[in-house]
Motif scaffolding. Structure first.
Motif, PDB file in Angstrom:
ATOM      1  N   PHE A 450     -11.558  14.628   5.081  1.00 21.63           N
ATOM      2  CA  PHE A 450     -11.426  13.220   4.690  1.00 21.63           C
ATOM      3  C   PHE A 450     -11.509  13.036   3.184  1.00 21.63           C
ATOM      4  N   TYR A 451     -12.249  13.911   2.548  1.00 19.19           N
ATOM      5  CA  TYR A 451     -12.346  13.808   1.093  1.00 19.19           C
ATOM      6  C   TYR A 451     -10.963  13.971   0.466  1.00 19.19           C
ATOM      7  N   GLY A 452     -10.265  15.017   0.891  1.00 22.45           N
ATOM      8  CA  GLY A 452      -8.923  15.220   0.372  1.00 22.45           C
ATOM      9  C   GLY A 452      -8.015  14.052   0.702  1.00 22.45           C
ATOM     10  N   MET A 454      -8.863  10.937   1.308  1.00 21.49           N
ATOM     11  CA  MET A 454      -9.209   9.746   0.528  1.00 21.49           C
ATOM     12  C   MET A 454      -8.689   9.882  -0.896  1.00 21.49           C
ATOM     13  N   LEU A 455      -8.824  11.085  -1.467  1.00 20.63           N
ATOM     14  CA  LEU A 455      -8.295  11.276  -2.814  1.00 20.63           C
ATOM     15  C   LEU A 455      -6.799  10.998  -2.816  1.00 20.63           C
ATOM     16  N   LEU A 457      -5.214   9.033  -0.851  1.00 19.97           N
ATOM     17  CA  LEU A 457      -4.984   7.591  -0.722  1.00 19.97           C
ATOM     18  C   LEU A 457      -5.267   6.878  -2.041  1.00 19.97           C
ATOM     19  N   ILE A 458      -6.326   7.302  -2.747  1.00 21.85           N
ATOM     20  CA  ILE A 458      -6.598   6.677  -4.050  1.00 21.85           C
ATOM     21  C   ILE A 458      -5.436   6.968  -4.997  1.00 21.85           C
ATOM     22  N   PHE A 459      -4.956   8.187  -4.926  1.00 24.37           N
ATOM     23  CA  PHE A 459      -3.811   8.570  -5.748  1.00 24.37           C
ATOM     24  C   PHE A 459      -2.617   7.656  -5.446  1.00 24.37           C
ATOM     25  N   THR A 461      -2.686   4.725  -4.139  1.00 26.49           N
ATOM     26  CA  THR A 461      -2.958   3.347  -4.573  1.00 26.49           C
ATOM     27  C   THR A 461      -2.746   3.201  -6.066  1.00 26.49           C
ATOM     28  N   ILE A 462      -3.242   4.166  -6.848  1.00 29.38           N
ATOM     29  CA  ILE A 462      -3.022   4.093  -8.299  1.00 29.38           C
ATOM     30  C   ILE A 462      -1.528   4.053  -8.567  1.00 29.38           C
ATOM     31  N   HIS A 463      -0.817   4.909  -7.867  1.00 26.80           N
ATOM     32  CA  HIS A 463       0.621   4.973  -8.081  1.00 26.80           C
ATOM     33  C   HIS A 463       1.279   3.636  -7.746  1.00 26.80           C
ATOM     34  N   CYS A 465      -0.050   0.728  -7.757  1.00 26.43           N
ATOM     35  CA  CYS A 465      -0.419  -0.307  -8.716  1.00 26.43           C
ATOM     36  C   CYS A 465       0.287  -0.106 -10.040  1.00 26.43           C
ATOM     37  N   SER A 466       0.724   1.119 -10.317  1.00 26.87           N
ATOM     38  CA  SER A 466       1.376   1.327 -11.603  1.00 26.87           C
ATOM     39  C   SER A 466       2.876   1.021 -11.522  1.00 26.87           C
TER      40      SER A 466
END
Lengths: 534, 372, 401
Positions: A450-452, A454-455, A457-459, A461-463, A465-466
């Motif tokens: 899940f750590y991978g 989630m990372l 998913l955060i990646f 999301t950043i993408h 948003c950019s």
């Protein structure tokens, strides 16, 4: 990332250096004058076209003046040519001798709506290839082009990729004019502007952009025109070409322009201030700017009541998340976080996996890839064979693989749920994005659970948003958050609450709905005088 | 300075995410036992006062970050030195939070995974975010705040419906008087997380509406302070004082106690979700402040370039600052507050404010005397 | 040059990620430890018994499986729990996985002597859940409890944890107690921990054979048996039946039970079943001496009436209520007396005193055991009969006429 961008920069520099290249296509003839001798002109056309069989040249005489007309068989309407060009010419018997025959023909002999006199060869070709008929007259250095367009076109049919239950049943066709007419029929306002371009050095494709003057943001319109003007390619075969050439970001899996084959969708988007790009030869109209949430809005959302639409839309977003994370969650839970699964379920899964020879990731990958192959095969097969494929697929995936102990039944469930969830995204381009990212997330989940994930998913999301689409942030009413524009995001508000156009799309003329639009029926007794229920 | 503009609501979100980031995870105020929530609220009050100091400084110099106005206030070289110290401080804080975060994952779920791998992946994501610019981070914050609040409400509901809350654990209130509470406040809750608002001295110049800064920041701090205090109270009442004090990560223990309908249980992953998002923002903001400061002092025009080397630095610092978790915590509880937090959060800003006050008064006096 | 450096450093950063998957463990490589039994072995060593589940034999949906026994038990010894667990890997082909462990069984012997040595390993390990149920094997070894097969539930552990739950909600002589609860009782000065006792009854030799599963009444079966009372981390004594129920009642965990009362000279003529019960314990300090007030509010229905009685008469109801209250009060007081005799405050009265008067508590907490032994306790019970089932007058009334 930075490496990629630096490579891009280099490319950009190169492109600037290439500016010496002319926009003109080298294959095109130079600007030549039209000759006096009409036979020479005909000869030249035949020569240029390599004596193509579909170029029809016919000599005629208007009383004593000789001439010839040329048209492309199939592009021009034979009946129009014979009825409104040849017939009038031949009927004219007595023409005063000392007359400007060119002007005479132009004014009196040609019985067509749109006639034009042209003087250079480039225009001759343009006009000929758009289906017009060119008339050469002996002794004239100009030619007449009469509009006789009339090729076989597909009639308006039901949409095939974006279906709707309550919406209109017409869809765009391959003909630009038909498409603009479909839109204009829905917006009867002179403010609906259409600007045309020809793009593609060889193909000379007609491209039109449509927007509503006063609602669309001028800056965005200008930006789109500029980007279209910058295109320098030999041909534009579909609107997908245009889409890829004008979008903001190439390095993304998410679509930053929207495309649809439904006129009603284009209409509503125009009214929100977007710009439509219509390309001749494609039944898909591109609209821009596009925002993320737009890809989860289906036309039926607006045709049915708001509570139902809201529920369905949230379901769709949920389905998107499942499509994105389904197999990755399965892998993470079964290979890293077994403690998360309730005991009895964990034992059940373990029992099913007991004889499966592969680790979870490989198992998931095999099933996913098999499914993708099946889908890809089914997509383009003739309908008769398609059925066979789906039967074979169902047997292979659903039964044989499980019975052979190759994969576990739970994996089949996960893959099927994911696949079905993937189909519920209304716009295919967004569904494909989830499909691709799914494999990346599966990889991450295999490495670090899940750590991978989630990372990843955060990646993502950043993408997200950019990203921007023609200057509009892609995640718009959510981030940057705008409390006044949440009518059409997760919750589809009642239609009377759509008071304003989204300000990030349109500038000025923001108000779209009048006050007091909420249904306010009079008391039942006022309408029907009842004397108590009987 | 990067050409970014964020609006008031984005600032609010960033403050909330930053304050709650790691404070909710660790047993904040555990030395005050069942009065942890009081210690947190008192710490909040102190933090608000500290923020007003930073705010006054911001009012004097609205367009430039701390590293720039330190130079204006104390002269070029002293100011640069102070700025440099702040950059190191921010980098150290980023490394500390990253370590906290990595330790949590390696002690609970990824027991076999090397710390550096966990941290490396995290910092990689953060570098990507910084690379995309501050506006993007602010937007990501807005998206995640919604998710976090949704999760928090769900989690809160589950804790209540599982019947874990036993309010008797919170009593007796102030059993040993104010003394242990105050020592917790001074030693812990004032500087962490509320004093860490000093990071925002580097970020406030990006706000497009300076008038709202005060209200937005103070209300965001109050909101996050209440949330943290509430979480502490829930932890105490669910775990009891003893377990609350003994647990490395009380919230994790609370969540792992959730058991509902024989199916909803073992929700540690919810916690991890929260942890990752909170950790991401906390580290990102510290790290961004360091990057922006370095770009400001060393006159880099493209500050995204700095994110990679500094990120590598943070990564290696995070694994080398302590050899084990006990040392890390010991440093965090007894050394860092006194030798790092107090000078950088209280002493230097107050000192800068005093000089700035006199300088500006002189200037104002000159300005008013000249025309007359 | 710069770019090459950058690419290199990114590669260096990513490299470790590609090299291994550290915590990855496939489901099929795991042996789910469902229950853990701790016995005392030779030379003061611990003997652990691991009840492992055999997934293929539990899940009946899978074709081909379902023939063998649902569980397998392995044993190993060691000076510490961890050592014993590691020694087990000499015998078990899979990685022992503790996250799904439902129950830890501790033998009476260990509970009496070195209970504390067992606990930290269970508390510290991140894989092990502290919400795991803790029970004491009474009159048998932990191994015997762990190896017994049960007929109703395929996995015996489930039978134990479900039994405790159903007993807690229907009878009130057991309550679910996990490692966390036990530890918090151990650490609190104003409270002593309790644990459930379990006993293997019947022919012990037959308990672990498959033949035990092929009868409707098994040769050997597990049964909960009383509450273990601890003092300073050592098993002190057992409470059972009514006394155990009183403990659960005072701790406010009791949901439903049954109370028999006499009527018109007939013994145990009426059975009343409370359906909701709420216990409030509070402390008061009078003349520097703590006083405990227990207030129980009950409501329930009449589940049996084996005598001639007019249940439609509200006055009769009132009389029943009175009788139930007296009976309950008697039982509760008996429980309190029993615990006071043991000088072990398993009822948590100390914590109540602590809350009521922290100052006094500070002074007396070190000799709380003595204080507790001669504590004054008031009990007040309110019982309300709400309904009487789907009959009004029992058939006895008609027969008597």
């Amino acid at each position: 990332m930075s490496i990629l961008s630096s490579i891009m920069k280099k490319k950009k520099k190169q492109r600037k250096n290439d500016n010496y290249r002319q926009k003109q296509d080298p294959l095109k003839p130079e600007d030549l004058p039209i000759l006096r001798e009409y036979k020479e002109n005909i000869r030249r056309i035949k020569e240029e076209f390599g004596d193509s069989a579909d170029i029809v040249c016919r000599d005629f005489k208007v009383s004593i003046h000789k001439g010839a007309l040329v048209y492309v068989d199939g592009l021009a309407d034979n009946k129009v040519v014979s009825d409104f060009l040849l017939e009038p010419f031949m009927e004219k018997e007595i023409i005063p001798e000392r007359i400007d025959i060119f002007q005479y023909v132009l004014d009196q002999a040609v019985a067509l709506g749109s006639v034009e006199s042209i003087a250079d060869w480039n225009k001759v070709y343009d006009s000929l290839l758009s289906g017009n008929t060119i008339i050469f007259l002996d002794g004239c250095t100009k030619a007449i082009s009469g509009e006789t367009k009339g090729w076989e076109k597909r009639s308006i049919s039901e949409p095939t990729t974006q279906l709707s239950i309550r919406g209109p049943k017409d869809s765009f066709t391959e003909t630009l004019r038909t498409n603009t007419a479909l839109i204009r029929r829905r917006i009867k306002s002179p403010n609906l502007w259409l600007e045309s371009f020809k793009i593609g050095r060889v193909s000379q494709t007609d491209v039109g952009i449509m927007y509503i003057k006063g609602i669309a943001n001028e800056k965005i319109v200008k930006e789109i025109k500029e980007r279209l003007g910058r295109i320098d390619m030999d041909s534009i075969i579909g609107s997908g070409y245009i889409e890829q050439l004008i979008e903001d970001q190439t390095w993304t899996t998410f679509p930053t322009t929207y495309h649809t084959e439904r006129p009603d969708v284009v209409t509503s988007q125009l009214l929100e201030g977007r710009v439509a790009i219509i390309v001749d030869g494609t039944p898909f109209v591109v609209t821009a700017p596009a925002i993320f949430i737009q890809f989860f809005q289906a036309p039926d959302d607006y045709y049915s009541r708001f509570d139902i639409s809201t529920g369905i839309r949230i379901l769709r977003i949920l389905a998107f998340l499942i499509a994105l994370m389904g197999p990755a969650t399965y892998i993470a839970a079964t290979t890293f976080h077994q403690e998360m699964i309730p005991t009895s379920m964990a034992i059940a899964i373990a029992a099913q996996r007991e004889n499966v020879p592969f680790p979870a990731f490989v198992e998931a990958l095999i099933m996913e890839v098999t499914f993708e192959i099946l889908r890809e095969a089914g997509l383009r097969l003739p309908r008769a064979v398609g059925q066979a494929v789906s039967i074979v697929g169902a047997l292979v995936i659903g039964q044989a693989a499980v019975q052979a102990g190759f994969v576990s039944p739970i994996m089949v469930i996960v893959v099927s749920i994911t696949a079905i969830a993937n189909f519920s995204t209304p716009i295919f381009a967004m569904a494909i994005a989830a499909r691709l990212l799914r494999f990346a997330l599966m990889g991450l989940a295999t490495i670090l659970g899940f750590y991978g994930m989630m990372l990843g998913l955060i990646f993502i999301t950043i993408h997200l948003c950019s990203l921007r689409s023609f200057g509009v942030p892609y995640m718009m009413p959510l981030a940057p958050f705008n409390i006044n524009n949440q009518q059409d995001v997760f919750v589809r508000f009642p239609i009377w609450a759509f008071k304003k156009r989204p300000p990030f799309m349109s500038k000025g003329n923001i108000v779209r709905t009048g006050e007091n639009q909420k249904p306010d029926p009079p008391k039942p007794n006022d309408i029907q005088e009842t004397k108590g229920d009987k | 300075m990067e050409k970014a503009k964020i609006n008031a609501s984005q600032l609010f979100v960033l403050v909330v995410m930053f304050e709650m980031g790691s404070a909710i995870l660790v047993g904040l105020g555990a030395s005050a036992k069942q009065d942890a929530w009081i210690a947190i609220l008192v710490g909040l009050a102190g933090g608000l006062v500290l923020f007003l100091v930073y705010y006054r400084l911001y009012m004097y110099y609205q367009d430039i970050p701390l590293t720039s106005y330190a130079q204006r206030i104390t002269g070029k070289w002293v100011g640069r030195f102070i700025g440099l110290l702040y950059i190191i401080y921010f980098l150290y804080c980023a490394a500390r939070v990253l370590r906290d975060f990595g330790e949590l994952l390696t002690t609970t779920i990824y027991t076999g995974t090397p710390l550096i791998v966990i941290n490396c992946l995290m910092i990689f994501t953060i570098i990507y975010g910084i690379h995309k610019g501050f506006e993007v981070i602010a937007r990501v914050g807005q998206l995640f705040l919604m998710i976090i609040y949704f999760l928090a409400i769900v989690g809160f509901g589950l804790v209540i419906f599982s019947g874990l809350i036993n309010l008797e654990h919170l009593r007796p209130i102030l059993e040993n008087g104010w003394k242990p509470v105050m020592s917790t406040v001074l030693g812990e809750t004032l500087t962490f997380p509320f004093g860490e608002m000093v990071v925002f001295t580097m970020i406030l110049p990006y706000i497009n509406n300076p008038k709202k800064v005060k209200v937005v920041c103070l209300s965001a701090m109050v909101l996050s302070g209440i949330n943290i205090a509430l979480t502490a109270a829930i932890n105490v009442s669910a775990l009891g004082t003893d377990l609350f004090v003994r647990a490395n990560f009380p919230l994790l223990s609370t969540i792992s106690k959730i058991k509902l309908a024989n199916f909803i249980e073992r929700l540690d992953v919810l916690f991890m979700l929260y942890l990752m998002v909170g950790g991401f923002f906390k580290i990102s903001l510290f790290f961004y402040a360091a990057v922006a400061g370095a770009a400001d002092i060393f006159k880099f025009t493209n500050q995204a370039q700095l994110s990679f080397p500094l990120g590598t630095l943070v990564l290696f610092a995070s694994v080398t600052i302590a050899s084990n978790y006990a040392e890390h915590i010991k440093e965090g509880l007894s050394i860092v507050p006194i030798y790092l937090h107090y000078p950088f959060q209280v002493v230097i800003p107050v000192f800068l404010l005093i000089i700035a006050f006199f300088r500006n008064r002189k200037k104002n006096a000159e300005a008013t005397s000249n025309p007359s | 040059m710069k770019k090459v450096l950058m690419v290199l450093s990114i590669v260096v950063m990513i490299l470790p990620i590609l090299s291994a998957c550290w915590n990855q463990k496939e489901l099929t490589d795991l042996a789910f430890v469902m229950a853990l039994g701790v016995d005392k072995g030779e030379n003061n060593k611990f003997t652990l018994s691991f009840q492992l589940v055999n997934p293929g034999n539990v899940s009946s949906a899978q074709t081909g499986g379902g023939q063998g026994l649902p569980i397998a038990v392995y044993k190993s010894t060691g000076d510490t729990l961890t050592e014993a667990a590691r020694n087990a890997t000499k015998k078990v082909s899979r990685r022992l996985y503790y996250a799904h462990t439902n129950i830890v069984v501790i033998s009476e012997e260990i509970a009496k002597e070195n209970m504390l040595d067992v606990l930290d390993a269970l508390d510290r390990d991140p894989e092990f859940r502290t919400t795991t149920e803790l029970i004491i094997a009474r009159g048998s070894t932990a191994e015997e409890i762990v190896t017994t097969l049960t007929i109703l539930d395929k996995i015996p552990v489930k039978s134990i944890s479900n039994q405790i739950k159903s007993s807690e909600s229907m009878l009130g002589e057991n309550m679910s107690i996990n490692i966390d609860d036990f530890l918090s009782g151990l650490l609190s000065k104003g409270k002593q921990p309790i644990l459930n006792g379990y006993r293997l009854r019947g022919k012990k030799s037959g308990a672990k054979k498959a033949s035990n599963l092929q009868k409707t009444t098994t040769d050997a079966y597990l049964e909960s048996d009383g509450l273990a009372v601890f003092h300073d981390g050592k098993l002190q004594d057992w409470l059972s039946n009514d006394e155990a129920r009183g403990v659960i009642w005072i701790l406010d965990k009791l949901q439903s039970t049954d109370i028999n009362i006499n009527w018109n000279g007939k013994k145990k003529a009426l059975t009343v079943a409370p359906i909701r019960s709420k216990t409030k314990v509070s402390a008061k300090v009078i003349n520097e001496k703590p006083l405990i007030n227990i207030k129980i509010e009950n409501e329930g229905w009449i589940s049996e009436a084996n005598t001639n009685i007019d249940l439609t008469n509200p006055d009769v109801m009132n009389q029943i209520e009175k009788k139930v209250e007296i009976e309950t009060k008697k039982q509760i007081l008996a429980t309190v007396k029993a615990t006071q005799r043991l000088k072990s405050d398993i009822l948590g009265f100390g914590e109540k005193v602590h809350l009521a008067n922290p100052r006094l508590w500070k002074r007396i907490q070190n000799q709380w055991d003595e204080e507790f032994a001669d504590l004054d306790v008031n009990v007040k019970v309110d019982f309300y009969v709400r309904r009487e089932g789907i009959r009004t007058k029992p058939f006895w009334s008609t027969m008597k006429q």
